[in-house]
Scaffold this motif. Structure first.
Motif, PDB file in Angstrom:
ATOM      1  N   CYS A  57       0.864  -1.192   0.000  1.00  0.00           N
ATOM      2  CA  CYS A  57       0.000   0.000   0.000  1.00  0.00           C
ATOM      3  C   CYS A  57       0.896   1.236   0.000  1.00  0.00           C
ATOM      4  CB  CYS A  57      -0.881   0.036   1.236  1.00  0.00           C
ATOM      5  SG  CYS A  57      -1.842  -1.430   1.544  1.00  0.00           S
ATOM      6  N   VAL A  58       1.537   1.481  -1.105  1.00  0.00           N
ATOM      7  CA  VAL A  58       2.426   2.632  -1.256  1.00  0.00           C
ATOM      8  C   VAL A  58       2.060   3.347  -2.556  1.00  0.00           C
ATOM      9  CG1 VAL A  58       4.309   1.542   0.053  1.00  0.00           C
ATOM     10  CG2 VAL A  58       4.208   1.248  -2.422  1.00  0.00           C
ATOM     11  N   PRO A  59       2.525   4.569  -2.756  1.00  0.00           N
ATOM     12  CA  PRO A  59       2.235   5.240  -4.030  1.00  0.00           C
ATOM     13  C   PRO A  59       2.713   4.402  -5.222  1.00  0.00           C
ATOM     14  CG  PRO A  59       3.134   6.797  -2.452  1.00  0.00           C
ATOM     15  CD  PRO A  59       3.271   5.426  -1.838  1.00  0.00           C
ATOM     16  N   ALA A  60       1.958   4.475  -6.321  1.00  0.00           N
ATOM     17  CA  ALA A  60       2.245   3.665  -7.503  1.00  0.00           C
ATOM     18  C   ALA A  60       3.698   3.808  -7.976  1.00  0.00           C
ATOM     19  CB  ALA A  60       1.287   4.028  -8.638  1.00  0.00           C
ATOM     20  N   VAL A  75       5.823   1.250  -6.106  1.00  0.00           N
ATOM     21  CA  VAL A  75       5.346  -0.131  -5.970  1.00  0.00           C
ATOM     22  C   VAL A  75       6.382  -1.119  -6.488  1.00  0.00           C
ATOM     23  CG1 VAL A  75       3.670  -1.815  -6.858  1.00  0.00           C
ATOM     24  CG2 VAL A  75       2.872   0.338  -5.870  1.00  0.00           C
ATOM     25  N   THR A  85       9.245  -1.634  -4.110  1.00  0.00           N
ATOM     26  CA  THR A  85       8.736  -2.273  -2.895  1.00  0.00           C
ATOM     27  C   THR A  85       8.491  -3.759  -3.140  1.00  0.00           C
ATOM     28  OG1 THR A  85       7.693  -0.192  -2.249  1.00  0.00           O
ATOM     29  CG2 THR A  85       6.907  -2.202  -1.164  1.00  0.00           C
ATOM     30  N   VAL A 132      -1.288  -6.095  -4.140  1.00  0.00           N
ATOM     31  CA  VAL A 132      -1.017  -4.674  -4.341  1.00  0.00           C
ATOM     32  C   VAL A 132      -2.340  -3.920  -4.305  1.00  0.00           C
ATOM     33  CG1 VAL A 132      -0.082  -2.913  -5.887  1.00  0.00           C
ATOM     34  CG2 VAL A 132       1.107  -5.099  -5.627  1.00  0.00           C
ATOM     35  N   SER A 153      -2.435  -0.604  -3.954  1.00  0.00           N
ATOM     36  CA  SER A 153      -2.180   0.677  -4.616  1.00  0.00           C
ATOM     37  C   SER A 153      -2.836   0.778  -5.984  1.00  0.00           C
ATOM     38  CB  SER A 153      -0.669   0.871  -4.802  1.00  0.00           C
ATOM     39  OG  SER A 153       0.022   0.663  -3.602  1.00  0.00           O
ATOM     40  N   PRO A 200      -3.170  -5.247  -9.248  1.00  0.00           N
ATOM     41  CA  PRO A 200      -3.190  -4.111  -8.331  1.00  0.00           C
ATOM     42  C   PRO A 200      -4.557  -3.429  -8.327  1.00  0.00           C
ATOM     43  CG  PRO A 200      -2.125  -3.472 -10.378  1.00  0.00           C
ATOM     44  CD  PRO A 200      -2.450  -4.941 -10.493  1.00  0.00           C
ATOM     45  N   ASN A 201      -4.622  -2.322  -7.580  1.00  0.00           N
ATOM     46  CA  ASN A 201      -5.840  -1.522  -7.515  1.00  0.00           C
ATOM     47  C   ASN A 201      -6.993  -2.336  -6.944  1.00  0.00           C
ATOM     48  OD1 ASN A 201      -7.525   0.736  -7.937  1.00  0.00           O
ATOM     49  ND2 ASN A 201      -8.144  -0.028  -9.932  1.00  0.00           N
TER      50      ASN A 201
END
Length: 183
Positions: free
Chosen positions: A21-24, A27, A30, A44, A46, A77-78
Motif C-alpha cells: 500500500c504505497v504510491p504507484a 510499488v 517495494t 497490491v 495501490s 493491483p488496484n
C-alpha cells in the motif's frame, strides 16, 4: 504488542503474503524487495496502474513481469485486498472483517466489495473468504473458482465481475464448480 521491522529483509520468520500500500511510483521497488526476501504472494492495493492509461499499463506490465520472474502470484493491483476466515486474515482496508461463514466472495469492484463486507453481519451472512481482484493482472476469477471448488469451508461462490480474461475457461469452470456448489 505487534513486532515491527524497517524492512521485510529484517523479518526473521518466513512471510507468506506481502500487502503493498504505497504510491504507484514506488510499488515496483517495494515489490522487488519483498520478492528478494522470499515472499511469493503479493497483494497490491495501490492504484495507478492499467486503470489510469498507458503509463499505468506499462507500470502494471513491469509489475507482472517482476512477479513472474520470481515465480510469485499477484493479487491486484488496484484492489481492496483479501480476507480469509480460516486463518483469521483481514488484509483489506474494510473497517472490520466479515463474520466467518460459507460464502466465497470475489469482487472486481472495490466499492461493491466494501459494501457487501459492511452488510454481511447485519444480514446474518458469513464469508469463508473475500478476494478483491482489482485489475486482475495475475490472479483471476478463474483461479478463485478453482480454489473454492476444493475448499471445504466454501459452500457457495459469489462473484462480481466487470470483465472476463478467458470467457470460455470461465464458463467451463463455473459449470464444473456449480455441480457441487452454487455459483
Amino acid at each position: 504488542g505487534v513486532r515491527g521491522y524497517r524492512s521485510v529483509a529484517d523479518i526473521p520468520d518466513p512471510v507468506d503474503l506481502a500487502v503493498v500500500c504505497v504510491p504507484a511510483a514506488v510499488v515496483l521497488e517495494t515489490v522487488e524487495a519483498v520478492l528478494d526476501a522470499g515472499v511469493r504472494a503479493v497483494c497490491v492495493i495501490s492504484a495507478g496502474f492499467a486503470e489510469v492509461g498507458s503509463e499505468g499499463e506499462e507500470r502494471q506490465n513491469s509489475l507482472l513481469g517482476l512477479i513472474r520472474a520470481h515465480g510469485a502470484r499477484l493479487l491486484g493491483p488496484n484492489c481492496l485486498g483479501i480476507s480469509s476466515a480460516a486463518v483469521r486474515l483481514n488484509a483489506t482496508f474494510a473497517s472490520r472483517a466479515a463474520p466467518p461463514g460459507n460464502i466465497g466472495f470475489s469482487s472486481q469492484s472495490g466499492a461493491l466489495g466494501l459494501a457487501l463486507l459492511e452488510a454481511t453481519e447485519s444480514r446474518g451472512l458469513g464469508l469463508s473468504a473475500f478476494v478483491s481482484i482489482g485489475n486482475k493482472a495475475d490472479v483471476s476469477s478463474n483461479d478463485l473458482l478453482e480454489w473454492w471448488e476444493d475448499d471445504p469451508a466454501t459452500e457457495i461462490v459469489l462473484l462480481y465481475l466487470e470483465s472476463f480474461g478467458n470467457p470460455r475457461r470461465f464458463a467451463s469452470l463455473a459449470r464444473r464448480v456449480a455441480r457441487t456448489k452454487p455459483v
